[in-house]
Every structure is written in structure tokens, then in C-alpha cells.
Design a protein around this motif. Structure first.
Motif, PDB file in Angstrom:
ATOM      1  N   SER A 240      -5.892  -8.221  -3.493  1.00  0.00           N
ATOM      2  CA  SER A 240      -4.893  -7.930  -2.518  1.00  0.00           C
ATOM      3  C   SER A 240      -4.739  -9.102  -1.353  1.00  0.00           C
ATOM      4  O   SER A 240      -5.545  -9.888  -1.062  1.00  0.00           O
ATOM      5  CB  SER A 240      -5.889  -7.013  -1.581  1.00  0.00           C
ATOM      6  OG  SER A 240      -6.222  -5.670  -2.582  1.00  0.00           O
TER       7      SER A 240
ATOM      8  N   ARG B 239      -4.810   5.839   4.918  1.00  0.00           N
ATOM      9  CA  ARG B 239      -5.849   5.092   5.439  1.00  0.00           C
ATOM     10  C   ARG B 239      -7.037   4.797   4.135  1.00  0.00           C
ATOM     11  O   ARG B 239      -7.369   3.715   3.944  1.00  0.00           O
ATOM     12  CB  ARG B 239      -6.033   5.230   6.697  1.00  0.00           C
ATOM     13  CG  ARG B 239      -7.361   4.424   7.230  1.00  0.00           C
ATOM     14  CD  ARG B 239      -7.808   5.223   8.582  1.00  0.00           C
ATOM     15  NE  ARG B 239      -6.803   5.037   9.703  1.00  0.00           N
ATOM     16  CZ  ARG B 239      -6.623   3.869  10.364  1.00  0.00           C
ATOM     17  NH1 ARG B 239      -7.178   2.762  10.298  1.00  0.00           N
ATOM     18  NH2 ARG B 239      -5.537   3.918  11.167  1.00  0.00           N
ATOM     19  N   ARG B 240      -7.298   6.011   3.847  1.00  0.00           N
ATOM     20  CA  ARG B 240      -8.425   5.837   3.015  1.00  0.00           C
ATOM     21  C   ARG B 240      -8.110   4.924   1.574  1.00  0.00           C
ATOM     22  O   ARG B 240      -9.008   4.460   1.111  1.00  0.00           O
ATOM     23  CB  ARG B 240      -8.933   7.350   2.489  1.00  0.00           C
ATOM     24  CG  ARG B 240     -10.285   7.357   1.475  1.00  0.00           C
ATOM     25  CD  ARG B 240     -11.326   6.697   2.011  1.00  0.00           C
ATOM     26  NE  ARG B 240     -12.228   6.533   0.778  1.00  0.00           N
ATOM     27  CZ  ARG B 240     -13.060   5.529   0.849  1.00  0.00           C
ATOM     28  NH1 ARG B 240     -13.151   4.486   1.370  1.00  0.00           N
ATOM     29  NH2 ARG B 240     -13.938   5.649  -0.035  1.00  0.00           N
TER      30      ARG B 240
ATOM     31  N   TYR C 102       0.565   4.425  -2.575  1.00  0.00           N
ATOM     32  CA  TYR C 102       0.225   5.479  -2.102  1.00  0.00           C
ATOM     33  C   TYR C 102       0.961   6.517  -2.580  1.00  0.00           C
ATOM     34  O   TYR C 102       0.593   7.797  -2.828  1.00  0.00           O
ATOM     35  CB  TYR C 102       0.130   5.560  -0.499  1.00  0.00           C
ATOM     36  CG  TYR C 102      -0.264   6.902  -0.003  1.00  0.00           C
ATOM     37  CD1 TYR C 102      -1.811   7.355  -0.154  1.00  0.00           C
ATOM     38  CD2 TYR C 102       0.485   7.619   0.885  1.00  0.00           C
ATOM     39  CE1 TYR C 102      -1.975   8.326   0.472  1.00  0.00           C
ATOM     40  CE2 TYR C 102      -0.044   8.658   1.384  1.00  0.00           C
ATOM     41  CZ  TYR C 102      -1.347   9.134   1.205  1.00  0.00           C
ATOM     42  OH  TYR C 102      -1.743  10.280   1.799  1.00  0.00           O
TER      43      TYR C 102
ATOM     44  N   THR D  13       0.922  -1.320  -0.028  1.00  0.00           N
ATOM     45  CA  THR D  13      -0.173   0.111   0.079  1.00  0.00           C
ATOM     46  C   THR D  13       0.799   1.240   0.011  1.00  0.00           C
ATOM     47  O   THR D  13       0.611   2.312  -0.932  1.00  0.00           O
ATOM     48  CB  THR D  13      -1.018   0.117   1.232  1.00  0.00           C
ATOM     49  OG1 THR D  13      -1.643  -1.030   1.307  1.00  0.00           O
ATOM     50  CG2 THR D  13      -1.932   1.224   1.283  1.00  0.00           C
TER      51      THR D  13
ATOM     52  N   ARG E 194      -2.713 -10.122   2.396  1.00  0.00           N
ATOM     53  CA  ARG E 194      -1.888  -9.696   3.802  1.00  0.00           C
ATOM     54  C   ARG E 194      -0.912 -10.529   3.918  1.00  0.00           C
ATOM     55  O   ARG E 194      -0.979 -11.834   3.687  1.00  0.00           O
ATOM     56  CB  ARG E 194      -2.949  -9.605   4.718  1.00  0.00           C
ATOM     57  CG  ARG E 194      -4.019  -8.506   4.762  1.00  0.00           C
ATOM     58  CD  ARG E 194      -4.699  -8.154   5.985  1.00  0.00           C
ATOM     59  NE  ARG E 194      -3.761  -7.642   6.923  1.00  0.00           N
ATOM     60  CZ  ARG E 194      -3.609  -6.233   6.831  1.00  0.00           C
ATOM     61  NH1 ARG E 194      -4.116  -5.372   5.984  1.00  0.00           N
ATOM     62  NH2 ARG E 194      -2.710  -5.676   7.741  1.00  0.00           N
TER      63      ARG E 194
ATOM     64  N   GLN F 235      -9.027  -1.972  -0.882  1.00  0.00           N
ATOM     65  CA  GLN F 235      -9.597  -3.220  -0.417  1.00  0.00           C
ATOM     66  C   GLN F 235     -11.122  -3.314  -0.941  1.00  0.00           C
ATOM     67  O   GLN F 235     -11.772  -4.428  -1.317  1.00  0.00           O
ATOM     68  CB  GLN F 235     -10.017  -2.884   1.180  1.00  0.00           C
ATOM     69  CG  GLN F 235      -8.863  -3.147   2.109  1.00  0.00           C
ATOM     70  CD  GLN F 235      -8.072  -4.726   1.702  1.00  0.00           C
ATOM     71  OE1 GLN F 235      -8.620  -5.688   1.737  1.00  0.00           O
ATOM     72  NE2 GLN F 235      -6.775  -4.688   1.532  1.00  0.00           N
ATOM     73  N   GLU F 236     -11.709  -2.237  -1.367  1.00  0.00           N
ATOM     74  CA  GLU F 236     -12.896  -2.214  -1.967  1.00  0.00           C
ATOM     75  C   GLU F 236     -12.958  -2.702  -3.348  1.00  0.00           C
ATOM     76  O   GLU F 236     -13.620  -3.536  -3.949  1.00  0.00           O
ATOM     77  CB  GLU F 236     -13.547  -0.557  -2.077  1.00  0.00           C
ATOM     78  CG  GLU F 236     -14.295  -0.180  -0.578  1.00  0.00           C
ATOM     79  CD  GLU F 236     -14.206   1.358  -0.837  1.00  0.00           C
ATOM     80  OE1 GLU F 236     -14.240   1.728  -1.970  1.00  0.00           O
ATOM     81  OE2 GLU F 236     -14.908   1.860   0.278  1.00  0.00           O
TER      82      GLU F 236
ATOM     83  N   GLN G 130      -5.913   2.790   1.160  1.00  0.00           N
ATOM     84  CA  GLN G 130      -5.998   1.449   1.815  1.00  0.00           C
ATOM     85  C   GLN G 130      -7.527   0.834   1.473  1.00  0.00           C
ATOM     86  O   GLN G 130      -7.672  -0.267   1.064  1.00  0.00           O
ATOM     87  CB  GLN G 130      -5.377   1.060   3.161  1.00  0.00           C
ATOM     88  CG  GLN G 130      -5.619  -0.095   3.821  1.00  0.00           C
ATOM     89  CD  GLN G 130      -4.796  -1.315   3.102  1.00  0.00           C
ATOM     90  OE1 GLN G 130      -3.753  -1.263   2.542  1.00  0.00           O
ATOM     91  NE2 GLN G 130      -5.344  -2.635   3.163  1.00  0.00           N
ATOM     92  N   GLU G 131      -8.363   1.582   1.942  1.00  0.00           N
ATOM     93  CA  GLU G 131      -9.893   1.272   2.190  1.00  0.00           C
ATOM     94  C   GLU G 131     -10.254   1.120   0.741  1.00  0.00           C
ATOM     95  O   GLU G 131     -10.898   0.173   0.424  1.00  0.00           O
ATOM     96  CB  GLU G 131     -10.613   2.252   3.008  1.00  0.00           C
ATOM     97  CG  GLU G 131     -10.633   2.215   4.509  1.00  0.00           C
ATOM     98  CD  GLU G 131     -11.475   3.224   4.999  1.00  0.00           C
ATOM     99  OE1 GLU G 131     -11.734   4.414   4.444  1.00  0.00           O
ATOM    100  OE2 GLU G 131     -11.255   3.475   6.351  1.00  0.00           O
ATOM    101  N   ILE G 132      -9.798   2.011  -0.187  1.00  0.00           N
ATOM    102  CA  ILE G 132     -10.343   1.844  -1.620  1.00  0.00           C
ATOM    103  C   ILE G 132      -9.709   0.836  -2.375  1.00  0.00           C
ATOM    104  O   ILE G 132     -10.637  -0.040  -2.910  1.00  0.00           O
ATOM    105  CB  ILE G 132      -9.975   3.103  -2.062  1.00  0.00           C
ATOM    106  CG1 ILE G 132     -10.758   4.378  -1.600  1.00  0.00           C
ATOM    107  CG2 ILE G 132     -10.141   3.003  -3.952  1.00  0.00           C
ATOM    108  CD1 ILE G 132     -10.596   5.610  -2.346  1.00  0.00           C
TER     109      ILE G 132
END
Length: 420
Positions: free
Chosen positions: A368, A351-352, A333, A329, A370, A358-359, A354-356
Motif C-alpha cells: 500500500s 474505514r474498517r 471497497y 481503497t 499513499r 493496512q494490516e 481501509q484498516e484491514i
């Protein structure tokens, strides 16, 4: 009735390539004699649904497999045969096919099932598109199922896209909870995520007893046979000899996706017709492959916010300029921030982003995972494209705002590389 001379010259009234293009549509349900390499899976689905032939509750079933392996096709085909056989003994079986990628809320799924099953003259209710709460839609669903069917089979395609799994609990326990008394319900859940059941809530896991079935990819020979059984979509002698083998080989490279193979063949025919070619050639197939991939990816990201597209573009840039295919990420980024500045976007937080990401993973746009950093150092996510980066770039640059990146893209990609 007008004569041929009265026809509008703007349109063409003959098709030199296709005899029946509908045979190549995704919604087309071929007869059992056209289904290839799925005898075992058909039998397993039939075993689960067999009680419905006699008006009894079928076994619930989860089906897993990659895209284009026949999961939806077999589910629909076997269910249709159940309906026919049950009808011989005056048993009414109906089915509702729900694409959870499009209808993923509890209310929309309940409403759609009720609308498909309902016969207002028998149920005494209507099912409006809007204006009712989820609870009211459930009441009408139970009434339509009880009054209009003996057995209702609910096929939930891309079941992992549901926002909430509560509907699975309510459907599976409708009889036990006396929501319905004169009918029964069977559920077929279809997903390309084999670990989907692990993410179900404990309440659903305890109430939803089911069988599970995995569909393996088609091999190249099976893909050839699938396409040969649909070549009557074309006029005789229109397909050159190497068209079907090449189409099958290209689709087999990507986990044996029959749906993609059929899409490529259809697009090859359309390209030949557009170019006024008399026959469909290998060159048409190669052009069609790229178009098919671009169309599919465009469908996945259609409607995505520009910030999400910028993040995907950052991952694309990294992929194109590195031998690596997966990126943390943090690296994505850093690349995204550079692009956002050039586009005059507000820069989102890491953080945002990372959320996108994941979406996009959830939507099967990227993958993705981990991975551990080592003992005591936690874990981080790595992300990779699922599509060819050149295709991704081409589709993303259709967005007028991102198209500004096209000029000087080579300079920009040289400035920011993995690890910098």
C-alpha cells in the motif's frame, strides 16, 4: 532388531531422489564454504560482532534487504563463528534467534530469550511458559544473561513486526541501567523494510546506537552457484541438466530470492518422487514454482478472518480484470461490497476495510502506498497484490466459504470493474 522383512509395507524405506533432503530446509545452516556472494556482508557483520570474541559488548546492527537475500543466514552463520572463536578463550557467547512474525509481543520475546540462554543450575531460576508478568520475565532474563553468558547476541528477524519497540531500549541499555553487571548484549535487527528505523519511538532512537547494512538481491549466476552447492541433497545424476539453471532463472525474476529458489528445487524433487519419476525435470520445476508460491501465500494469510480474505479477493478480481495493478481503497471497497452480498457477509465500513488493507500491507501480503491527489485535495491510498493473482485466487478459494464465489465468478467480475 527387526529384519527388513518385518518392515511395515505401508511405508517406503528408500528415497530414489534425495540423498539428504535436510540440506534444502530453511532451518539448515550451511558451512561458510557453501555461502555465496556475501563476503562483504559477512565481514561487516563480523566487524560489528568482533568485540564479543573478547567478552566485550558488540555493536548493534540493523540489516535490511528483500526476502531471500541471506540476511538471516549470514547473521546466524557469523554469530556461530563468533561463539566458536570466543570459546577458544573461555568466553561464553550465546545467541537467541527470534522470529518476530511469530513472537511479536514484548513479554514473549523477553521470555524466549531467557529460555534459550538459561542454565537453571547456574542462574538459579527457571523461566516458565506462562504465569509471570513482563516485569518478572525481565528480572529472570537479566539474571540468566549475567550468570550464563559473557555476551548474549539477540537476533530479531522481521523486527518490524514487533508490537512495541520498548524491548529494544531495555536490551540496549541493560548495562548502562545496571540491569546486568557481568555480561553484555548485542542486537541484530533484520527487516525487509529499509524505513523501519524511521518508525522507532524517540526514546529508542536516542538510546539505540547501531550500524546499518543493506543486502542486495542475488543475481541469476549467484543463485545457480547457491543451488549447485546444495545439489548433494540429491542422489548423483538425479537432476537433469536444465533443472538448476531454470530454477535460478525463475527465482531471479522475483528479486533474486535464494530462499524461494531452494524451496522450488526441494518441491521439484518431492513432485518427482511422488510421481515415481527417476529424475527431476524442468516440468517438475515449473509445477514446483506454482506450489511454492501457493504455499508461501497460504502461510501469510493462514488464520486471517474471512472478511480479510474477501477484501483480498476483491483486490484479486480487480487485478485480474484490468490492465491496472494498483487500486484506490474506494474501488476495492465497491468490489468488496458486491462480494460480501453474494457471501451473505455483514458489510464492513469503508474505514474498517481501509484498516484491514493496512494490516495486510504490514504483513507483506499486499503493498500500500499513499499518493497525493493534487494541491488542496489531500492524499489517498493505493493497494496492489505482491503475488500472482492466479495464485492468490487459488489459495483464497481453499476457504470453504469463499469457494462459493468460484461458481459464476466470471459473471461477477464482469459486473464490477475499476472505475465503475
Amino acid at each position: 532388531m527387526s529384519s527388513n522383512d518385518d518392515r511395515d509395507p505401508l511405508f517406503r524405506y528408500d528415497d530414489p531422489i534425495f540423498a539428504d533432503e535436510r540440506l534444502l530446509e530453511i532451518t539448515h545452516l550451511p558451512g561458510p564454504d557453501r555461502i555465496v556472494g556475501r563476503d562483504e556482508q559477512m565481514q561487516r557483520v563480523a566487524d560489528a560482532l568482533n568485540p564479543a570474541v573478547f567478552g566485550s559488548e558488540p555493536n548493534h546492527l540493523f540489516i535490511f534487504g528483500k526476502t531471500g537475500t541471506g540476511k538471516s543466514l549470514i547473521s546466524r552463520s557469523v554469530t556461530q563463528r563468533v561463539i566458536t572463536e570466543a570459546g577458544r578463550d573461555d568466553v561464553t557467547v550465546k545467541y537467541a534467534f527470534i522470529d518476530c512474525g511469530e513472537q511479536n509481543t514484548e513479554a514473549s520475546v523477553v521470555k524466549t530469550i531467557a529460555q534459550i540462554v538459561n542454565e537453571p543450575e547456574n542462574s538459579g531460576v527457571t523461566v516458565p511458559d506462562r504465569g509471570l508478568g513482563t516485569g518478572d520475565y525481565y528480572k529472570r532474563l537479566w539474571q540468566t544473561i549475567d550468570h550464563c553468558t559473557d555476551v548474549t547476541i539477540v537476533i530479531l528477524d522481521e523486527i518490524d513486526m514487533l508490537e512495541d519497540d520498548e524491548i529494544l531500549r531495555k536490551l540496549s541499555r541493560a548495562g548502562e541501567n545496571r540491569r546486568i553487571s557481568d555480561a553484555s548484549i548485542g542486537i541484530i535487527g533484520i527487516s525487509n523494510k529499509i524505513d523501519f528505523p524511521d518508525h522507532l519511538s524517540e526514546r529508542v532512537k536516542s538510546s539505540l546506537s547501531r550500524d546499518e547494512l543493506v543486502f542486495s538481491p542475488y543475481d541469476a549466476n549467484q543463485l545457480v552457484e547457491i543451488l549447485e552447492k546444495r545439489q548433494d541433497a540429491f542422489h548423483d545424476s538425479v537432476l537433469e541438466d536444465d533443472v538448476i539453471p531454470l530454477t535460478s532463472a525463475l527465482a531471479a525474476q522475483e528479486h533474486g530470492d535464494a530462499r524461494k529458489a531452494i524451496d522450488i528445487l526441494r518441491n521439484a524433487g518431492r513432485l518427482a518422487k511422488k510421481q515415481n519419476d527417476a529424475r527431476v525435470t524442468a516440468e517438475n520445476v515449473r509445477e514446483a514454482k506454482e506450489k511454492t508460491e501457493a504455499d508461501r501465500f497460504n502461510e501469510l494469510i493462514e488464520g486471517s478472518p474471512q472478511q480479510a480474505k474477501a477484501i483480498l479477493y476483491a483486490l484479486t478480481v480487480l487485478t485480474q480484470n484490468s490492465s491496472e495493478k494498483e487500486f484506490p481503497t474506494k474501488i476495492i471497497y465497491n468490489q468488496y461490497k458486491e462480494l460480501a452480498r453474494r457471501l451473505d457477509f455483514d458489510i464492513l465500513s469503508e474505514r474498517r476495510v481501509q484498516e484491514i488493507l493496512q494490516e495486510q500491507n504490514f504483513l507483506n501480503v499486499i503493498q500500500s502506498e499513499r499518493t497525493g491527489r493534487g494541491r488542496g485535495r489531500g492524499a489517498h491510498a493505493k493497494h496492489r497484490l505482491l503475488e500472482n493473482p492466479s495464485i492468490v485466487e487459488k489459495v483464497l478459494l481453499r476457504d470453504s466459504r469463499l469457494a462459493l464465489l468460484e461458481e459464476g465468478a466470471d459473471t461477477e467480475t464482469q459486473q464490477t470493474r475499476p472505475g465503475r
